[in-house]
Design an enzyme around this catalytic site. Sequence first.
Site, PDB file in Angstrom:
ATOM      1  N   HIS A 115     -30.739  79.344  25.048  1.00 44.44           N
ATOM      2  CA  HIS A 115     -29.621  79.394  24.111  1.00 44.44           C
ATOM      3  C   HIS A 115     -29.706  78.220  23.126  1.00 44.44           C
ATOM      4  CE1 HIS A 115     -27.128  82.553  25.976  1.00 44.44           C
ATOM      5  NE2 HIS A 115     -27.660  82.136  27.106  1.00 44.44           N
TER       6      HIS A 115
ATOM      7  N   CYS B 222     -31.389  85.077  24.249  1.00 37.79           N
ATOM      8  CA  CYS B 222     -31.182  85.380  25.663  1.00 37.79           C
ATOM      9  C   CYS B 222     -31.377  86.880  25.921  1.00 37.79           C
ATOM     10  CB  CYS B 222     -29.841  84.855  26.153  1.00 37.79           C
ATOM     11  SG  CYS B 222     -29.740  84.753  27.963  1.00 37.79           S
TER      12      CYS B 222
ATOM     13  N   GLU C 165     -27.804  77.745  20.653  1.00 40.10           N
ATOM     14  CA  GLU C 165     -26.436  77.356  20.319  1.00 40.10           C
ATOM     15  C   GLU C 165     -25.814  76.462  21.382  1.00 40.10           C
ATOM     16  OE1 GLU C 165     -25.797  80.972  22.899  1.00 40.10           O
ATOM     17  OE2 GLU C 165     -27.322  80.196  21.522  1.00 40.10           O
TER      18      GLU C 165
END
Length: 211
Positions: free
Chosen positions: A191, A81, A193
């Site tokens: 992202h 990001c 994650e």
Amino acid sequence: MPRVVVLDYGFGNIRSAERALQRVGADVEVTADHRAALDADGVVVPGVGAFAACMAGLDAIRGGRLIGQRLAGGRPVLGICVGMQILFETGIEHGVRTEGCGEWPGTVERLEAPVVPHMGWNTVRAPEDTKLFAGLDADTRYYFVHSYGVRKWELDPSDTLKAPLVTWAEHGGDEFVAAVENGPLWATQFHPEKSGDAGAQLLENWLKSFN
């Protein structure tokens, strides 16, 4: 078990990144310690919020120097990001120009889509020889949340260096860089994650690149 440092400079989804990397088999340490980061197999540079604030946080721990030292030794770094955005030369927010790490030429600027921020799940267009997106279908979606991005890739082709692999995405008719693979330096605007199984596969692909 690969050893990964998630760089703690005050910005980013640090615990989410830590858990996601642990899920795919990494031994993870969250720290700003230079020796730990230099010795690790891989370093993740997270980032959320404003470009200028993230750069100030990174400068406070001499993070730009750390990234440069790792890359000079061919040691893997993954930006996520705003952690990807600060790898570029310049960020412009609210008319304020901030110098980035300068690993790639280019400007991070506000998206020109009708609806900003770009928030939610989106597909990407990865190049055929990508390693980052290996095993992932073209219609796979990843989680984005951002108002700024790199809308033009500005690194000139070279006769001596292998060209980076650039992945693109589109939001509201506006195209922007979604990911970059450039030797030991990889980065994603989205992202991983927060991208479920797809993000886990992507992080696993990154770990495999260490070998």
